[in-house]
Motif scaffolding. Structure first.
Motif: not given
Length: 153
Positions: A2, A4-5, A7-8, A30, A33-34, A37, A50-51, A54
């Motif tokens: 994903s 998000r993954a 980016i992390n 990040n 995005i948070k 959330d 969701s994707e 993001v």
């Protein structure tokens, strides 16, 4: 994997390589995005962003930085403008490839046919369809004029 993954993972790599500029931009991404959330959880959506959300956040971040860079250049602050442009390149690493003008025209034609748009009154339907399928791949400010021209034919 994903978005998000990714980016992390990039955040961890930037920490290890001590790339301060990339790291700060990834942290901003990040955080945005948070924030999304948290606001979605407040609305009762426990799964968070969701994707598509993001992608929308990242596109908005790019647009904000483009506007800031322009303002800094007009004000003679080229050092600050350069920093904004560097942040744009980091963010764009996570966005899908931008479509060419021919691809955008083809996408508009496809969505117009899909929603059965026949007049300018259907512009909202067409733009909604484009945003659903092509978020992050085109500048909707530019595309709006193209859709309007297409529907006025």
């Amino acid at each position: 994997m994903s978005l998000r993954a990714k980016i992390n993972e990039s955040l961890k790599e930037a920490m290890k390589s001590r790339d301060k500029e990339r790291l700060s931009t990834l942290r901003l991404m990040n955080a945005a995005i948070k924030d999304m959330d948290i606001s979605l959880r407040g609305e009762g959506k426990e799964e968070g962003a969701s994707e598509a959300d993001v992608l929308q956040i990242l596109s908005k971040m790019v647009k904000q930085r483009q506007e800031s860079a322009k303002t800094y250049e007009e004000g003679g602050r080229l050092d600050l403008a350069e920093g904004e442009l560097k942040e744009i390149t980091v963010i764009e690493d996570f966005l899908p490839r931008k479509l060419s003008d021919d691809e955008i025209t083809a996408a508009i034609d496809a969505v117009v046919a899909e929603v059965g748009a026949s007049s300018i009154r259907d512009m909202g339907k067409v733009m909604g369809g484009l945003k659903a399928k092509y978020t992050g791949q085109m500048d909707f400010g530019q595309v709006g004029g193209m859709v309007k021209a297409r529907l006025n034919q």
